[in-house]
Design a protein around this motif. Structure first.
Motif, PDB file in Angstrom:
ATOM      1  N   PHE A 149       0.864  -1.175   0.000  1.00 18.21           N
ATOM      2  CA  PHE A 149       0.000   0.000   0.000  1.00 18.21           C
ATOM      3  C   PHE A 149       0.903   1.228   0.000  1.00 18.21           C
ATOM      4  O   PHE A 149       1.755   1.377   0.881  1.00 18.21           O
ATOM      5  N   LYS A 150       0.708   2.104  -0.989  1.00 20.25           N
ATOM      6  CA  LYS A 150       1.442   3.353  -1.043  1.00 20.25           C
ATOM      7  C   LYS A 150       0.456   4.493  -0.766  1.00 20.25           C
ATOM      8  O   LYS A 150      -0.472   4.711  -1.544  1.00 20.25           O
ATOM      9  N   VAL A 151       0.657   5.188   0.336  1.00 24.03           N
ATOM     10  CA  VAL A 151      -0.252   6.258   0.751  1.00 24.03           C
ATOM     11  C   VAL A 151       0.515   7.581   0.749  1.00 24.03           C
ATOM     12  O   VAL A 151       1.562   7.700   1.393  1.00 24.03           O
ATOM     13  N   ARG A 152      -0.016   8.547   0.037  1.00 22.21           N
ATOM     14  CA  ARG A 152       0.595   9.875  -0.015  1.00 22.21           C
ATOM     15  C   ARG A 152      -0.358  10.876   0.630  1.00 22.21           C
ATOM     16  O   ARG A 152      -1.479  11.080   0.170  1.00 22.21           O
ATOM     17  N   PHE A 153       0.104  11.495   1.704  1.00 22.74           N
ATOM     18  CA  PHE A 153      -0.658  12.531   2.399  1.00 22.74           C
ATOM     19  C   PHE A 153      -0.233  13.886   1.809  1.00 22.74           C
ATOM     20  O   PHE A 153       0.945  14.238   1.846  1.00 22.74           O
ATOM     21  N   SER A 154      -1.201  14.643   1.277  1.00 22.65           N
ATOM     22  CA  SER A 154      -0.828  15.831   0.510  1.00 22.65           C
ATOM     23  C   SER A 154      -1.039  17.154   1.233  1.00 22.65           C
ATOM     24  O   SER A 154      -0.178  18.031   1.190  1.00 22.65           O
TER      25      SER A 154
END
Length: 279
Positions: A84-89
């Motif tokens: 899982f790749k999660v990017r918080f922007s």
């Protein structure tokens, strides 16, 4: 009774409104403002219970406290077979401010996952930290060296066993202790069986080294007793029993019961609902 019922409806509506605005929002909306994430993100593991499945949820909150309690965190996620790749922007600031202090947050549903090992790649402000997620029959375990940007508050989460029911009885004074004990013991007459739970954090409750449920720190009652059983029967019979006790001891006992499929029963709410139709 009508006043209490109206209060209950108001509180329920407020909670729903908070949930609506606290979720991560569509970043294309013209009604939203944004700002940079400038504090560590604390992550809590939670198992979402439904009749169909168990889902692993990441409850993410900023360390920073904001002037409105409904600020969100915008994110994107890419799922692979075991990654899982999660990017918080960015921080999402809705136009309507619920004026209570609180962190910005979002809840990320990783879905119903088979036992095994998974990789979590968490990115914020161009920096990535990697954690290993290990899922077994009894636990979710995150192996992660705390860095500058992320921290897992409960790196080991115990899973809710199949057929488990649990709950609490809040009561107004010690003279009701025998009544509370009678209610809890009577659940076994209806088919509930003793259960031995592993110590640790289940998110919905915590269990001590002796296998007993620990009362929540802020439960709101003068006294409270917790219980947990195995129960492989219909909840309808338990609902009738809880309603009967709650009606008899209205405004004296406050019974809640949850089960492994995600259903929650509040005895006082059933009584208030019925009283509202009698007026």
């Amino acid at each position: 009774a009508l006043k209490m019922f109206k209060s209950f409806v108001f509180v329920s509506a407020l909670i729903a409104l908070m949930f609506l605005f606290h979720n991560c929002s569509d970043s294309t909306s013209p009604e939203l403002n944004f700002e940079r994430i400038d504090s560590k993100l604390n992550i809590v593991l939670r198992e979402e219970l439904t009749p169909e499945s168990r889902n692993l949820i990441l409850n993410c909150r900023t360390e920073r406290i904001y002037p409105c309690c409904n600020y969100g965190i915008d994110y994107s996620m890419v799922k692979g077979a075991k990654i899982f790749k999660v990017r918080f922007s960015k921080i999402v600031m809705p136009q309507i401010c619920l004026t209570a202090l609180g962190p910005a947050g979002c809840s990320i549903n990783l879905g119903s996952l088979a036992d095994g090992q998974y990789s979590l790649e968490l990115e914020v402000n161009g920096k990535t930290e990697i954690a290993q997620l290990v899922i077994s029959e009894n636990t979710y375990q995150v192996n992660h060296q705390p860095g500058l940007n992320f921290k897992f508050e409960n790196p080991q989460l115990n899973r809710i066993p199949q057929f488990l029911i649990w709950g609490s009885v809040g009561y107004i004074n010690d003279s009701l202790t025998s009544v509370v004990n009678t209610f809890i013991d009577s659940l076994q007459i209806l088919g509930a069986q003793q259960v031995q739970l592993l110590p640790g954090d289940y998110w919905y409750f915590k269990v001590d080294s002796q296998g007993n449920l620990i009362p929540p720190e802020y439960h709101g009652y003068p006294s409270i007793k917790m219980f947990a059983y195995n129960f492989n029967g219909s909840l309808d019979e338990l609902k009738e029993f809880i309603y009967s006790f709650s009606s008899r001891y209205y405004n004296k006992l406050y019974i809640s019961l949850s089960d492994w499929r995600g259903e929650v029963i509040y005895g006082w709410a059933m009584v208030v609902h019925d009283l509202s139709f009698e007026i």
